[in-house]
Design a protein around this motif. Sequence first.
Motif, PDB file in Angstrom:
ATOM      1  N   ILE A  37       0.843  -1.205   0.000  1.00  0.00           N
ATOM      2  CA  ILE A  37       0.000   0.000   0.000  1.00  0.00           C
ATOM      3  C   ILE A  37       0.870   1.245   0.000  1.00  0.00           C
ATOM      4  N   TRP A  56       2.449   1.651  -3.494  1.00  0.00           N
ATOM      5  CA  TRP A  56       1.602   2.141  -4.582  1.00  0.00           C
ATOM      6  C   TRP A  56       1.173   3.590  -4.375  1.00  0.00           C
ATOM      7  N   THR A  57       0.859   3.928  -3.132  1.00  0.00           N
ATOM      8  CA  THR A  57       0.487   5.330  -2.903  1.00  0.00           C
ATOM      9  C   THR A  57       1.686   6.246  -3.166  1.00  0.00           C
ATOM     10  N   GLU A  99       3.903  -3.887   6.798  1.00  0.00           N
ATOM     11  CA  GLU A  99       3.039  -2.807   6.320  1.00  0.00           C
ATOM     12  C   GLU A  99       2.463  -2.105   7.540  1.00  0.00           C
ATOM     13  N   THR A 120      -2.542   3.516   6.908  1.00  0.00           N
ATOM     14  CA  THR A 120      -2.669   3.325   5.453  1.00  0.00           C
ATOM     15  C   THR A 120      -3.934   3.956   4.894  1.00  0.00           C
ATOM     16  N   ILE A 180      -4.300   6.151   1.540  1.00  0.00           N
ATOM     17  CA  ILE A 180      -5.162   5.874   0.378  1.00  0.00           C
ATOM     18  C   ILE A 180      -6.008   7.102   0.052  1.00  0.00           C
TER      19      ILE A 180
END
Lengths: 638, 514, 100
Positions: free
Chosen positions: A377, A380-381, A457, A463, A467
Motif C-alpha cells: 500500500i 503504490w500510494t 506494512e 494506510t 489511500i
Amino acid sequence: MLILIPLLPFIAFLINILFGRRFIRDRAHYVSIPAVVGSFILSVGAFMDVLDGRVINVNLYEWVISGSFVVPVGFLIDQLTAIMLIVVTSISSLIFIYSVGYMHGDRGYYRFFAYLSLFVFSMLVLVMSNNFLLLYFGWEAVGLCSYLLIGFWYERPSASNAGKKAFIVNRFGDFGFGLGIILIFLTFGSLEYLKVFSEAGSILGQKTSIFGLEVETITLICLLLFCGAVGKSAQIPLHVWLPDAMEGPTPVSALIHAATMVTAGVFMVARCNPLFNLSHTAMTTVAVVGGVTAIFAASIGLVQNDIKRIIAYSTVSQLGYMFLALGVGAYTAGIFHLYTHAYFKALLFLGSGSVIHALHDEMNIQRMGGLKRYMPITYWTFVIASLSISGIPGLAGFFSKDEILYRTFLGGGTGKILWVLGTIAALMTAFYSFRLIYLAFHGDFRGSEEQLRHVHESPPVMTIPLILLAIGAIAAGWVGIPSIFMEHGDRIGEFLAPVLGRPEAEGAHSTEVMVMTLSVIVSIIGILMAYIMYVKKTDLPERMGSALRPIYTMLYNKYWFDEFYHVTIVRPVLRASEKVFLGFFDGRIIEGVVNGVPDLIGSFSQRFRRIQTGLLSSYGLIMVLGAIIIIWAVIFSR
Amino acid sequence: MNNALMNQLGYPVLTVTVFLPLFGAILLLFIRGKEAIRWITLLVTTLTLLVAFPLLSNFNKDTHLMQFVERHEWLPSWGINYFVGIDGISILFIFLTILLSILSVLVSWRAIDTKVREFHIAMLLMETAMLGVFVSLDFFLFYVFWEAMLIPMFILIGVWGGKDRVYAAIKFFLYTLAGSVLMLVGIVVLYFKGGETLNILELSRIRYPFLLQCWLFLAFFVAFAVKVPMFPVHTWLPDAHTEAPTAGSVILAGVLIKMGAYGFLRFSIPMFPDATRFFAPVIVVLSVVAIIYGALVCFAQKDMKRLIAYSSVSHMGFVTLGIFSLNSQGLEGGILQMLNHGIVTGALFLLVGIIYERTHSRMIADYGRFATLVPWYAGIFMIFTLASIGLPGTNGFIGEFLIILGAFTSHREFGVLAAIGIILGAGYMLWLYQRVFFTHQSTVVRDNHEILDLNKREAITLLPLILFVFWIGIHPNTFLDYMHTSVEHLIRQVNITDTPGTFAEYINLIGGYR
Amino acid sequence: MVPLSWYILLSTVVFGIGVIGFIIRRNLIMIFLSIELMLNSVNISLAAFSHYLQSMTGQILVFFVITVAAAEAAIGLAIIIALYRHKPSITAEEVNLLKG
C-alpha cells in the motif's frame, strides 16, 4: 459559527496541554481529531457559503487601539480563504488520524496532539484573518508550533537545534514582513485588507526614502512582505531551515513543512495580489526567486540520501514553482499548485513516514531497498504521489504544474528564461522522485537483518489516510482542467477569479499544447534516467559521481549555505558578543570608567593619608606654622 | 486650578495605599515568629491591593488631569506641599508595583530564612517608597521617595544577596546616587526659576528658555538614564540583578528600573518640551544602541540571571525608543512595554529563583534536558520566553510592535535597526531555553533526581503573571484605554512650539546665528 | 604704671614657651601644661588690653577662657588617665591611633 473553525482546535489544544499529562495521556486523539474534523465540516460549510461569489467579513472586536492605529480581530472569508480552509482542515484531519498510528506509544503523545491542534488553530487564523496584524499573529504562531514540533524530540540536540534554527531564520524573514506591515499602515492608514486593497492604486508613484535611498513605496512594501514569504516558504536565501526541520516527527513534516505552513508565504503573496500587481519590480523579484529556488532545490535533491530531506528539498523546489507562478501574475495557478501539492506532498511524507516506521527510524535510502514486497500500500500510494509530482498527465500535479509552466512561458523575455529553469527543474523532480522510489522500494534490501525481520506494512490507521490522500493526489487536479481539453474545465480558476483576477495574456492553443507536451516528455525522460541509473546499470551513479566530483560535492553539501551563514552570521555574532561587546566595551571601557573613578579617588587618598602621622607634636608644628603664615599674610598683605 | 483637580473618592485613597505598607513594616517590629511575619506581610501587601482597587473602578479615563488628588501644606515657608495624585500614566504602575510586591513576598517564602523580619520590613518600605514615587506631585516629596527607594534595595542586595553582594550593592547605590544628585541640582534650579514652588504641575506649565531647558533636561536625564538603565550607564544592572535575592531582582526589574522611564514621561517631556525635541534624536540613537548592544551581550552570558539582566537593557531600550518617538503609538507602546517588561522579566527572575532554590546554581551549563524533569516549569518558562521575544498573542508583541511603529514613523531608519533587536532577542532567548531545557543532561541534573516541579505556592505566584501576558496580548485595550488621554495630552505638551522642531533645524538655527 | 608693651612682651614670651613646649615635649602632661600656658598668655594680653582700653569686654573674655580651660583640663586629664590605663606610658608618640 465561523469563529468555531479556528476555535475548535484551540479548545482541543487547551484541553490536551492542561490535562494531557495527568489524565488524557494516550487518549489525546479523542480530543483533537473530533475538533479538527469539526473544523473541516464547518470549513466545507464556509466554502459552500462563498461558492456563489459572496464574501464574508466580520470584525469580532478591536484588538489594538493607539492613536490612529486601530486594528480589529476579524475574519474575512472569500474564495481564496475558502480553498485554504479546505486544504488545511482536510489534510490536518487525515494527518491527525495517521498520527494515531505513527506516534503510538510516544511519551509525549498528548503533547504532540496539543501542539498539532495549536498549529491548526494558528494556521486557520492565518488564512481567515481580515487584516495584516492578525495575519502576522497567525504567521508567528504557526512558526512557534513549527518550532515546538520540530524540536518535539528535544532530547536530540539535532532536533532542538533545528527547531531553534527554523525560528530564528524565520525571524529574519519576519523582520521584513513586520516592517512591511508598518509601512502599509503608514501608507494607507489601515491594516484591513479590503481597505488597503481598494486604495492600493492611489499610491502609485509615491516614493519613500530610507537609508538615503528613494524607493517606490509600493515596491518597498511588496518586497518587505515578500521577505516574510521567503522565510516562511523557505525560498533562497532563507531556505536553510526547512531541510533541518525534518528532525520533527514525520506527520509534522507532512502537515506543517509540506502541505500547509510553508505555503503560507504563497497564500500571503496571492492575498496581496492587488499590491503586487502594481509593482513590476516586486513581481519580477518574486518570479526570479521562485524560479531559481525551484531549480536550485531540485538540484540538491538529486544527490541526497535522507528520505525526508529529499522530499524536503522537493518541497522547497515546488514552493519555488508556486512563487514562479505568482511572479508572472498567474495567481490562480500558484494557488492551484499549492492545493494539489498539499495532497501529493503530504502523501509523500506520510509514505516516507510509513517506511521509517517500518524500518525503526531508518532514513537513509541507501540502506533500504525492495520494500515494495513488504509494504504494497505504501509503495503504490508513493508511486502515485511521485507520478503526480512528476506531472504525468491525468494526475493532480500535471494540471497545476503545467498551468504554471504555460503561464511562465507567456510571461515575456524573463518568462522564457524562467520557463527553461522550470522545465529543467521538472526533469530533476521526476528524476529524484523516482530515484527515491527505485532505491527504497526496488532491488534488494540493504539494511540490517534485524530491520528486515521487522519490516511490515503499517496499520490501517496509517494506510487509510495514505489511500485517501492518494485519491486526492490523483483527483485534486480535476477541478482545473485546461480549456483545451474541456470547456469550463478550469473551475478553480473561475472560482478564484473574484479574488485573484484572471491572467491577462492568453496564448494560442498550440503553444499550450507544445509546452504541455514538452514538460511531459521531460518528466518521462527523468523517470527513465532514474530507471536506468538505479535499476538497470546500478554502477552508473557511482561512476557519474566520481566523474563529476566537484559538482557532486557541491550538491551534496547543499552549496555550502549553512557553512556560509555560520561563518558570516552565527560566528561573528557570538564572537563579537563575547570578545568585543562583553569583554571590551562592557568589561574594559564602561566598567573601566565605573571602577576607575573610585580607584582614582582611592589612590589619591593612599597618598594623602601619609600626612596623618598620628603624632601630636607634628600636628602642633603644622598648626603653628599655619598660624604664622596666616599672621604673616594678614600683616604683609596690606 | 484646584477645581480642575479632583478626588472622586471622599477619602484620601492614595495616602492610605502608599502608607499602608509602611504601617505594616512598623507592625512587623512587634511580631515574633517567621511564619507569622510572612503571613502578615502577605496580608498587608494583599490589603494594599484591595485598598487600591477603588482607583481602578473610579478612574476617569476621559481626562488627562490628575485624579484622586490630595494636597496639604507641609513646609509652607519653602513652598513644599504634601501633594499626591495620579493620571493615566501612573495608575498602571501603581498596580504593577502592588502586584509584584505580593509576588515577591510569595517567592521569598522559603528562599529567605535568615533575618526574616528585617527582610520583610525592607520589602514593605520598598513598596511604600515605590508607590510614593508614582503618586508624588511635589518635587520635594518625589525626591524623598526617590532616594528612599535606594536604601531598602541597597539592604536587600547587600544582606540577602549572593557572593559579591556588597560590591553589587555599593555599585548600585553609588551609580544611582550619582545620577540623583544632578537631578537634585536640577530641582533646585527649577525651584528658583519656576517661581519658588516645587509643585510639579505648576512647574510643568512654565515655559523655560531653551538653553535652560537643555541644561535641566540633561541634569534630569542623567538621573533617569542611570535608573532605566540606558547605554552606556547600564553596568550596575547585571551586577545588582545577579547578586540580589529573587525578590530583589523582581522588584528591581519590575518596578525600579521603570522609574527612569516614568521620570521621562512625568518630568522631562512635559517640562522641557523644546529640549526633549532637541535631544530626542540622541536618545533614540542611544536606545537603538542599547537594544542591539544589550541583545548581543546576552549571547556571551553564562549566568541565567545575568542574561536576563542584559536582556532588560535591550528591552528598556525599546521603552526609551518608544517614548522618544514622541507620537502616540510610540509613547503608548513604550508605557505598555514598561508594564510588559515588569511582568515578563519579573516572571523570568521568579522562575530562575524558583529553580535556584532546588539546584543552587544559576549557571546555564549546569542545566540541560530540564523539560523532562520539570514539565510544568518548562512550559511556563516557555510562555515567558515567548513573551520576551514578542510573539504575537503575548504582551511583548503589542508593546514592541507599537514602539517600532512609532519609531518608524518619526525616525524611520532607527525603527528598522530596532527591529533587528527582535531577531537577536529570539536568538538568545531560544538558545537559553534550549541549553536549559533541551539537549544533554548536565552532571548537576543527573545527580539530582529529586528536583521537584512547581509547588502550589509557586504556581500561584506565577499564575497572575501568565494571565497578564495573554490579557495584554489579546486585549491590550483594557490597558491602553487608561493612557490614551494622558498620552494625547503629553503629545500636545511636547508639540507646543515656537522654536523650530527637528535636530536638523536646530543645527541650521545655530549656523544661522553664526 | 607699667606700659602696655611690657604686658604684650610677657604674653608673647609665655605664649612662645607654650608653643615650643607643645611641639617638643613628649609627655602628654607636659603638652597639656604647655597648652595651659598658651591660654594664660592670651589671658594676660586680654586683661592688659582691657585695662588699656577701659573696656570690660576683655575681662569677660578672660573668664570665658578660664572656664573653657578648666573644662578642657578636666576632659583632657580624664582622657590621659583613661589612656594610661590601657598603655603603660603617656608618651605622645605612642598614642598614634589616628595615623592614616
